[in-house]
Design a protein around this motif. Structure first.
Motif, PDB file in Angstrom:
ATOM      1  N   LEU A  75     161.211  33.149  19.721  1.00 17.71           N
ATOM      2  CA  LEU A  75     162.280  33.235  18.592  1.00 17.71           C
ATOM      3  C   LEU A  75     163.464  33.140  19.209  1.00 17.71           C
ATOM      4  CD1 LEU A  75     162.533  33.681  15.616  1.00 17.71           C
ATOM      5  CD2 LEU A  75     162.775  35.998  16.170  1.00 17.71           C
ATOM      6  N   THR A  78     160.779  30.446  14.102  1.00 20.60           N
ATOM      7  CA  THR A  78     159.607  30.711  13.722  1.00 20.60           C
ATOM      8  C   THR A  78     158.640  31.369  14.813  1.00 20.60           C
ATOM      9  OG1 THR A  78     158.522  28.404  14.076  1.00 20.60           O
ATOM     10  CG2 THR A  78     159.603  28.940  11.749  1.00 20.60           C
ATOM     11  N   ALA A  79     158.680  30.726  15.922  1.00 19.73           N
ATOM     12  CA  ALA A  79     157.635  31.015  17.065  1.00 19.73           C
ATOM     13  C   ALA A  79     157.746  32.525  17.625  1.00 19.73           C
ATOM     14  CB  ALA A  79     157.595  30.250  18.088  1.00 19.73           C
ATOM     15  N   GLU A  80     156.822  33.291  17.625  1.00 21.94           N
ATOM     16  CA  GLU A  80     156.979  34.600  17.949  1.00 21.94           C
ATOM     17  C   GLU A  80     157.406  34.770  19.325  1.00 21.94           C
ATOM     18  OE1 GLU A  80     154.137  38.567  18.505  1.00 21.94           O
ATOM     19  OE2 GLU A  80     153.451  36.836  17.568  1.00 21.94           O
ATOM     20  N   LEU A  81     156.832  34.185  20.486  1.00 22.01           N
ATOM     21  CA  LEU A  81     157.154  34.282  21.685  1.00 22.01           C
ATOM     22  C   LEU A  81     158.409  33.552  22.134  1.00 22.01           C
ATOM     23  CD1 LEU A  81     153.795  33.833  23.437  1.00 22.01           C
ATOM     24  CD2 LEU A  81     154.821  35.768  22.992  1.00 22.01           C
ATOM     25  N   ARG A 135     167.024  38.691   8.754  1.00 13.38           N
ATOM     26  CA  ARG A 135     166.427  39.720   9.575  1.00 13.38           C
ATOM     27  C   ARG A 135     167.224  41.035   9.635  1.00 13.38           C
ATOM     28  NH1 ARG A 135     162.720  36.491  12.558  1.00 13.38           N
ATOM     29  NH2 ARG A 135     163.064  34.438  12.195  1.00 13.38           N
ATOM     30  N   THR A 162     165.203  38.429  25.260  1.00 14.16           N
ATOM     31  CA  THR A 162     163.830  38.333  25.339  1.00 14.16           C
ATOM     32  C   THR A 162     163.667  37.480  26.512  1.00 14.16           C
ATOM     33  OG1 THR A 162     163.627  36.405  23.950  1.00 14.16           O
ATOM     34  CG2 THR A 162     163.565  38.483  22.795  1.00 14.16           C
TER      35      THR A 162
END
Length: 313
Positions: free
Chosen positions: A274, A269-272, A75, A164
């Motif tokens: 990560l 993998t999960a967007e919310l 990333r 986040t």
């Protein structure tokens, strides 16, 4: 007992700096074999510079500092100048380092050191993203069985996220690296936000650092003066949480901390979610425990230790 041999893997960061100072002030318990820098709080050029600044502040220019990975495994790099300032060590006015940066790559140093030292005698202490550690394990799988323990700062369970809503910064920056480390089978001890947010530098505690009357005491007080503004504004806390020094304090006085041996998985993998550390604190799954996640600390003992040791430098 002989001192515990460690490699500090770090992305200084004011709290990283205090963790390094605590280690260098504790030679009876800790032998620092080297410091490896990784990109995280600020880019690699600055973390490698800051690690050397801190060594010179401690009067230990002989400590070897190695630059490592400048980007996460998969990333773009996310940094935290909004917390630590543009240099990563904003607050005190510290001179540029005179000591050299070593030519060897940090990952090579980690691998070579673990192969050279007797098995089970070297502890890795990551204070930032786990890119260097994961890269070393991938490049040289044989070192996993040679590592005594990995004691790291990262993750959370009840506190959840600080970069986040669901992720702590160190894990979020390189979740793929974190997933590899947590799946490595190496014994892990983790200092999550749930513990580090209890290690608050209140006004009286910072006054105690400043009252040491030394360059180290003043620098630490000025670092936390700068660092605390973010957490006071965001959390309404009484001061700056000293995240990374919890790692070093654990090596010196592990009884300060309490926790549980649980299963921890890293969301990649999960967007919310990560970078979330999915910690099975209550044992509701059948997944095997893979990490000791700390849940509490004796803050008064922690700050007494820290102030006493900083006074030595």
């Amino acid at each position: 007992m002989p001192p515990r041999k460690i490699i500090i893997d770090t992305d200084p960061g004011q709290d990283d700096a205090v963790a390094i100072l605590l280690a260098l002030a504790s030679p009876e318990e800790i032998e620092v074999l080297g410091i490896t820098a990784v990109a995280g709080n600020v880019p690699l050029e600055l973390t490698a510079k800051n690690a050397r600044i801190v060594c010179e502040l401690a009067g230990r220019p002989e400590i070897r500092v190695f630059a490592g990975c400048d980007t996460p495994l998969a990333r773009p790099l996310v940094t935290a100048e909004h917390v630590h300032g543009k240099t990563g060590l904003d607050g005190p006015d510290l001179p540029d380092p005179a000591m050299p940066l070593q030519d060897t790559h940090a990952v090579d140093f980690i691998v070579e050191t673990l192969r050279a030292e007797p098995p089970g005698t070297v502890t890795l202490c990551p204070l930032g993203p786990l890119t260097n550690i994961a890269t070393a394990l991938a490049r040289a799988p044989d070192i996993a069985n040679r590592i005594a323990e990995i004691v790291l700062m990262g993750g959370a369970y009840f506190e959840v996220g600080n970069i986040t809503p669901t992720a702590e910064f160190n894990i979020y920056v390189d979740p793929e690296a974190a997933a590899q480390v947590f799946a490595s089978g190496v014994p892990l001890t983790v200092m999550p936000l749930d513990v580090t947010h209890k290690a608050l530098v209140t006004g009286p505690r910072n006054d105690a650092f400043r009252a040491l009357g030394t360059p180290v005491g003043r620098a630490v007080a000025e670092m936390t003066d700068f660092f605390e503004r973010f957490d006071k504004d965001k959390y309404g806390s009484l001061g700056a949480p000293l995240h990374d020094p919890c790692v070093t304090a654990y090596l010196i006085e592990p009884e300060i901390f309490t926790g549980r041996h649980i299963n921890v998985e890293i969301e990649t993998t999960a967007e919310l979610t990560l970078g979330m550390t999915v910690a099975d604190w209550w044992g509701v799954t059948s997944r095997a425990p893979n990490a000791t996640f700390m849940g509490d600390l004796d803050a008064d003992r922690f700050f007494a230790l820290l102030t006493d040791r900083l006074a030595r430098l």
